[in-house]
Design an enzyme around this catalytic site. Sequence first.
Site, PDB file in Angstrom:
ATOM      1  N   TYR A 115     -79.712  34.277 -17.521  1.00  0.00           N
ATOM      2  CA  TYR A 115     -80.221  34.436 -16.157  1.00  0.00           C
ATOM      3  C   TYR A 115     -80.405  35.920 -15.859  1.00  0.00           C
ATOM      4  CZ  TYR A 115     -75.460  35.749 -14.680  1.00  0.00           C
ATOM      5  OH  TYR A 115     -74.255  36.383 -14.533  1.00  0.00           O
ATOM      6  N   CYS A 116     -81.333  36.211 -14.960  1.00  0.00           N
ATOM      7  CA  CYS A 116     -81.582  37.582 -14.526  1.00  0.00           C
ATOM      8  C   CYS A 116     -82.206  37.526 -13.136  1.00  0.00           C
ATOM      9  CB  CYS A 116     -82.459  38.330 -15.520  1.00  0.00           C
ATOM     10  SG  CYS A 116     -83.919  37.417 -16.030  1.00  0.00           S
ATOM     11  N   THR A 117     -82.657  38.640 -12.619  1.00  0.00           N
ATOM     12  CA  THR A 117     -83.064  38.709 -11.213  1.00  0.00           C
ATOM     13  C   THR A 117     -84.180  37.736 -10.866  1.00  0.00           C
ATOM     14  OG1 THR A 117     -82.444  41.045 -11.192  1.00  0.00           O
ATOM     15  CG2 THR A 117     -83.798  40.243  -9.361  1.00  0.00           C
ATOM     16  N   CYS A 135     -85.070  37.403 -18.900  1.00  0.00           N
ATOM     17  CA  CYS A 135     -84.574  36.266 -19.670  1.00  0.00           C
ATOM     18  C   CYS A 135     -85.674  35.585 -20.481  1.00  0.00           C
ATOM     19  CB  CYS A 135     -83.896  35.269 -18.742  1.00  0.00           C
ATOM     20  SG  CYS A 135     -82.384  35.949 -18.065  1.00  0.00           S
ATOM     21  N   ILE A 137     -82.303  34.447 -10.524  1.00  0.00           N
ATOM     22  CA  ILE A 137     -81.314  34.353  -9.454  1.00  0.00           C
ATOM     23  C   ILE A 137     -81.995  34.191  -8.099  1.00  0.00           C
ATOM     24  CG2 ILE A 137     -79.383  35.545  -8.348  1.00  0.00           C
ATOM     25  CD1 ILE A 137     -79.176  37.186 -11.031  1.00  0.00           C
TER      26      ILE A 137
END
Length: 300
Positions: free
Chosen positions: A190-192, A197, A219
Amino acid sequence: MATPKIVLFYVFTPLADPEAIRLWQRDLGEALHLRGRLIISKDGINGTLGGDLPALKKWARSFRSYAPFAHVDIKWSEGTGLDDAGRSLDFPKLSVKVRDEVVSFGAPGELRVDADGVVGGGTRLSPEALHELVAERDDVVFFDGRNALEAEIGRFRNAIVPDAETTRDFIELLDSGAYDDLKGKPVVTYCTGGIRCEVLSSLMTSRGFGEVYQLEGGIVRYGETFGDDGLWDGSLYVFDGRGSVDFSDHAAVIGECVGCRRSTNRTANCPDPSCRVQQVVCADCIALACAAHAATAATA
C-alpha cells in the site's frame, strides 16, 4: 467564491513522445493558474495539482480528452487556500518534468507497461476486498511502500515498514533477502495514491513473492471508504503544504515528536537550510528549534 482543491493522479501507459505531453501539461497548467508537480516518462504520467475547482475541472476534461488518459482515476481533496491570482497555496510553483521513471525506484529497465498498465504487478484489491481478504486469512501481511518517515504518522495496523528513506532503497532491501520470509504469505502493498505500489508489487512478484496484492487507489481511496473505522491508524502524509491529512475527526495520533516524545502528526524540515533531514516534530519543538536557529544566526 473560490474553492481550493488538490488532485492526485497517475496513468501507466506507453507514451511515444513524453516531451510533447510535458509541453501540453505545462501550457495547460499555466493557462489555468495551477501549481503542483508532474513527472512524465515513456511509461506514463504521475502528478498532483492544486488550484481553484473550476480550473481543475477544466484541466480534468482536457486531460481525459487524450485517449490513453481517458480512464484516469483522479483523487480529489481539499486544498488550504488560493492567492489573489487563484493559485494554490499548497505548492510553490508548477513543475512539469520528463524523467526516466514515473516513480524513481532506480530500475527503469525492470518495469514493463502496456496499454492496460503495469505488466506483472500485484492483484488489485478494492478497500472492501481488502477487508474480505483479512477476514478470510489470518496471515495477511501489510507492506508499506512509502518512505519510513511517512509511516511514522500513519500506517496500517501491524504493517511492515521497511527502513527506506527513498523509493530507491526498496530494490536493495528486496534483493538483500530481508523479506524472503514473506514469500509464502499474502502480502498487501500500500502507498498514498497507489502508484508506488504499482511498481513495488511488480518488483516483488519478479523476485519470487508468490502472493502479492496492491491496494487499489492507495490509502486515499481506503480512507474515503472506511475513514478511521477500519484497519488504518493515524494521519496520511502528503507531499504538499498541508503536510498531512486526516480521514475523520477521530483520527489516531501515532507520531512521536523527536524532541519531547509527545504525540503529534506533524513533520518538518530542520530549521537550518543546509539540513535536508525531515522529522516528526510537534509545533512547540518546531518553534523552539526555529528560535534557537535564529538566535545562532544572529550572533554568527
